[in-house]
Scaffold this motif. Structure first.
Motif, mmCIF file in Angstrom:
data_model
loop_
_atom_site.group_PDB
_atom_site.id
_atom_site.type_symbol
_atom_site.label_atom_id
_atom_site.label_comp_id
_atom_site.label_asym_id
_atom_site.label_seq_id
_atom_site.Cartn_x
_atom_site.Cartn_y
_atom_site.Cartn_z
ATOM 1 N N PHE A 148 -8.359 -3.422 21.802
ATOM 2 C CA PHE A 148 -9.488 -3.885 21.000
ATOM 3 C C PHE A 148 -9.247 -5.334 20.594
ATOM 4 N N ASP B 242 -14.265 -6.215 16.782
ATOM 5 C CA ASP B 242 -14.728 -4.926 17.292
ATOM 6 C C ASP B 242 -14.863 -3.953 16.120
ATOM 7 N N PRO C 193 -16.344 -1.347 21.148
ATOM 8 C CA PRO C 193 -16.388 -2.802 21.366
ATOM 9 C C PRO C 193 -17.608 -3.427 20.689
ATOM 10 N N ASP D 157 -18.893 -6.824 26.992
ATOM 11 C CA ASP D 157 -17.481 -6.476 27.035
ATOM 12 C C ASP D 157 -16.830 -7.127 28.244
#
Length: 738
Positions: free
Chosen positions: A533, A537, A594, A159
């Motif tokens: 987002f 995802d 994620p 991430d």
């Protein structure tokens, strides 16, 4: 252990190293500034010529010092009043008064001692040692994460915060290591723990001529010394014929008889002093101004590391269930090791831990990555291993098999493996089965055969607990209640339906945040009503009456203003049936997870997107956000162009505005009866050309389709001497397969 060795010192000294690094970055600019302001010098000018010119202009001269920047400073007395001027080395004329910057002096004191004297210097030394430790452990963690030292410079997935923490760390490591090593050395030298060579200076000569001084311009040692090699020249005390010049150069130090010009008691620099001066130059940039400018940006990265490191630690801590009465690994009679990707398996481990503790056992629960070589008092071990994807190790267990391989003697206690997975995957609980095989191969005794839990079934877990309780003679009532994830309320604003006429309904659903959601200060400042987002995802959706989320790949990013998914209605599917029953204005409870492993690499290299059915969803998100117009080629498979050509109009629009370079479709229930792998085989030459240019392949869809794609691409890649496995290692082949 390595992670703790990195994170714990980092948390303790975060503020200290931030101050040291920030002030160091400020000081790194000073050598370049001083160098730019310096009048410079020339090897053609001798110290004798400089000293004669200065003595003429400054009758009360005490000493001449040449700064590392090249500036020449004369220290003198005018009567009883001391002074200092920067002079032109060619003429001895005054350029300006020498006044060290008050700002630089303040920043230097803060950098070296925090304005706290020796206690502050000790703190700075500890900070330098901690920075060195953090640099070493950080790069070791990164190498481990990427699969070894050979892959240290391969693409980093993760991430945003974790990835940038690692990316910047990799870039800043050389500079931080040099700064930390040299700073630690200088701190040790400050307190006499390491010699700086200053104790090896020559003694003043026992006797000098003591007669009238000769002209400075005729003194041979001064004539033979270039100003570029000068560090300092101290003049004899005026009127004292028994005093001498003190000459310090880059090579050594000695005394010069003012009457005879003879060099007395000269002592060249020893190895210790040479090393110290080199380290001093590397750390401060004094005399090496361009190197200081290289170190400065590395130091500026430290505040970012401190902030992101604390945030990463906090997120990891918040995501891990708090387990009460967790005994140390070497004092426990029962050890539970957990392999989990999304932390749900930790919840089951906590339930088991609490039941065993209630039965009177001393229990230790930890990550599979923390497998120890031995456990002194253990009587049994439980390994709760989730499987990531199709048989891969989850995040907290990626080092387990390597650590197990390093253990040469099997323990006396028995072990039981419990696998967690999803039966829709061909390698259901594949990693847990790999763990069991490895344990058996190493001779570890088992007191129960491997058991598996499908889709986090609390009932199956309870049944396993009954069996284990009978085997260990301790009744276990494992009543597990899954923690309900924090969700946001989202409202359906649009739906586009396909396939209803052929009884194969598929819908594109677009949601917006419900009124009243995300109304905090940050949301208002950034005008963001949805959680952040990216396309690719996952969104977890909780159907009514269930605490177990179902995950769908996102076909949009938060900047698109909607949360978009593509869903096929499955026979008997609880969540897909629920979603297909929604109408605009209806609301759902959902949360975003994620999926950084499934995102396009940055750059201008081509993207080859391959999807079938609803797998086109996240691929359209990548195309929609292709504002830079990088080459994107889409291969899409469906059943019929009349019922299953998802996103047909969008694809036409993206071809027109060049966000999409080309589309190849394959429909299995049309006249051509083709699948995407057939189109890949037909385009072998084109694909080889793009892949040889660094194209990334992204595959999304069902498992059978993905396996067919792998088989087709293996044939495409063979003439290049490549295979899909190699592309995966390089981050050039990624999948989102269900």
């Amino acid at each position: 252990m390595l992670r703790h060795l990195h994170s714990i010192p980092g948390l303790i000294v975060a503020l200290v190293v931030t101050v040291i690094a920030a002030t160091g970055a400020m000081l790194a600019v000073l050598p370049a500034w001083e160098h730019a302001r310096s009048a410079g010098s020339s090897s053609a000018i001798s110290v004798a010529g400089l000293a004669e010119a200065v003595a003429e202009k400054y009758p009360g001269v005490e000493r001449i010092e040449r700064k590392p920047s090249g500036a020449v400073v004369v220290y003198y007395f005018e009567g009883d009043v001391p002074g200092a001027d920067v002079v032109d080395p060619r003429t001895g004329d005054k350029i300006e008064p020498y006044e060290p910057s008050g700002f630089a002096r303040t920043v230097t004191q803060l950098h070296r001692s925090f304005f706290a004297g020796n206690a502050g210097r000790v703190t700075a030394g500890v900070g330098a040692a901690a920075m060195l430790l953090l640099s070493i452990t950080g790069i070791m963690l990164l190498a481990s994460r990427l699969g070894g030292w050979r892959k240290l410079f391969s693409p980093i997935r993760g991430d945003g915060i974790r990835r940038w923490h690692a990316e910047l760390g990799r870039l800043a490591l050389p500079g931080l290591t040099v700064s930390a090593l040299t700073g630690l050395y200088m701190s040790l030298a400050t307190f006499g723990m390491i010699s700086d060579g200053s104790d090896a200076e020559p003694d003043f000569p026992d006797a000098v001529a003591g007669t009238e001084a000769m002209a400075i311009s005729d003194i041979a040692p001064l004539k033979a010394t270039s100003i570029d090699n000068l560090r300092e020249l101290r003049f004899p005390y005026q009127g004292d014929l028994n005093d001498a010049f003190t000459l310090t150069t880059a090579d050594g130090m000695g005394y010069v008889d003012q009457a005879t010009g003879e060099l007395l008691n000269y002592m060249p620099n020893g190895m210790v002093k040479t090393v110290y001066e080199t380290i001093f130059m590397l750390h401060t940039g004094q005399g090496l101004w361009w190197f200081a400018l290289l170190l400065g940006p590395s130091a500026l990265a430290v505040p970012f590391f401190a902030a992101t490191g604390v945030l990463i630690w906090w997120r990891r801590r918040a995501a891990t269930p708090k387990i009460a009465d967790n005994h140390g690994a070497q004092s426990a009679d029962t050890v539970i090791l957990v392999g989990s990707e999304g932390n749900t398996t930790w919840g089951f481990a906590k339930t088991l831990h609490e039941a065993l503790t209630a039965a009177g056992h001393k229990v230790h629960t930890g990550a599979m990555n923390d497998l120890a070589k031995s456990y002194k008092h253990a009587e049994r071990m439980f390994v709760l291993a989730a499987t990531y994807g199709d048989g891969a190790a989850p995040a907290s267990a990626r080092q387990f098999l390597d650590k197990l391989e390093a253990i040469t003697t099997a323990p006396a206690f028995p072990v039981a493996v419990l696998g967690f997975g999803d039966r829709q995957f061909p390698r259901f609980c594949g990693f847990a089965r790999d763990v069991e095989e490895a344990l058996v191969a190493k001779g570890w005794r088992q007191f129960a055969p491997i058991a598996t839990i499908d889709r986090q079934s609390a009932q199956e877990f309870a049944r396993w607990g009954d069996e284990i309780g009978q085997r260990i003679g301790t009744p276990l009532s494992l009543v597990h209640v899954a923690a309900r994830p924090k969700t946001a309320r989202m409202v359906l604003v649009e739906r586009i339906d396909y396939g209803t006429k052929v009884q194969a309904p598929t819908s594109v659903l677009r949601f917006a945040a419900a009124q009243g959601e995300r109304k905090g200060l940050l949301a208002r400042l950034f005008r963001r009503s949805l959680p952040r987002f990216h396309a690719g995802d996952l969104v977890g959706i909780l159907p009514p009456g269930s605490d177990l989320p179902r995950f769908y790949s996102l076909a949009s990013s938060s900047r698109d203003g909607v949360l978009e998914i593509c869903v096929r209605k499955q026979p008997g599917g609880l969540c897909s049936g629920y979603l297909h029953g929604l109408r605009p204005g209806d609301a759902i409870e959902a949360f975003v997870k994620p999926n950084p492993a499934f995102r396009p690499r940055r750059g201008k290299e081509p993207l080859i997107l391959i999807g079938a059915g609803t797998g086109i969803g996240p691929l359209t998100g990548f195309i929609r956000n292709n504002s830079g117009r990088r080459p994107i080629h889409l291969y899409f498979g469906g059943r019929s162009p009349n019922s299953d050509f998802l996103y047909r109009e969008d694809l036409r629009m993206w071809l027109t505005d060049r966000r999409l370079s080309g589309v190849r479709t394959a429909f299995s229930r049309s006249e051509e009866r083709a699948y995407v792998q057939h189109k890949l085989a037909a385009d072998a030459d084109v694909l080889r050309h793009m892949i040889s240019r660094g194209a990334q392949v992204m595959v999304c869809g069902g498992r059978d389709m993905a396996q067919g794609v792998v088989a087709a691409l293996e044939k495409v890649l063979h003439p290049l001497g490549l295979d899909v496995g190699t592309l995966k290692e390089q981050g050039l082949y990624v999948e989102d397969v269900y």
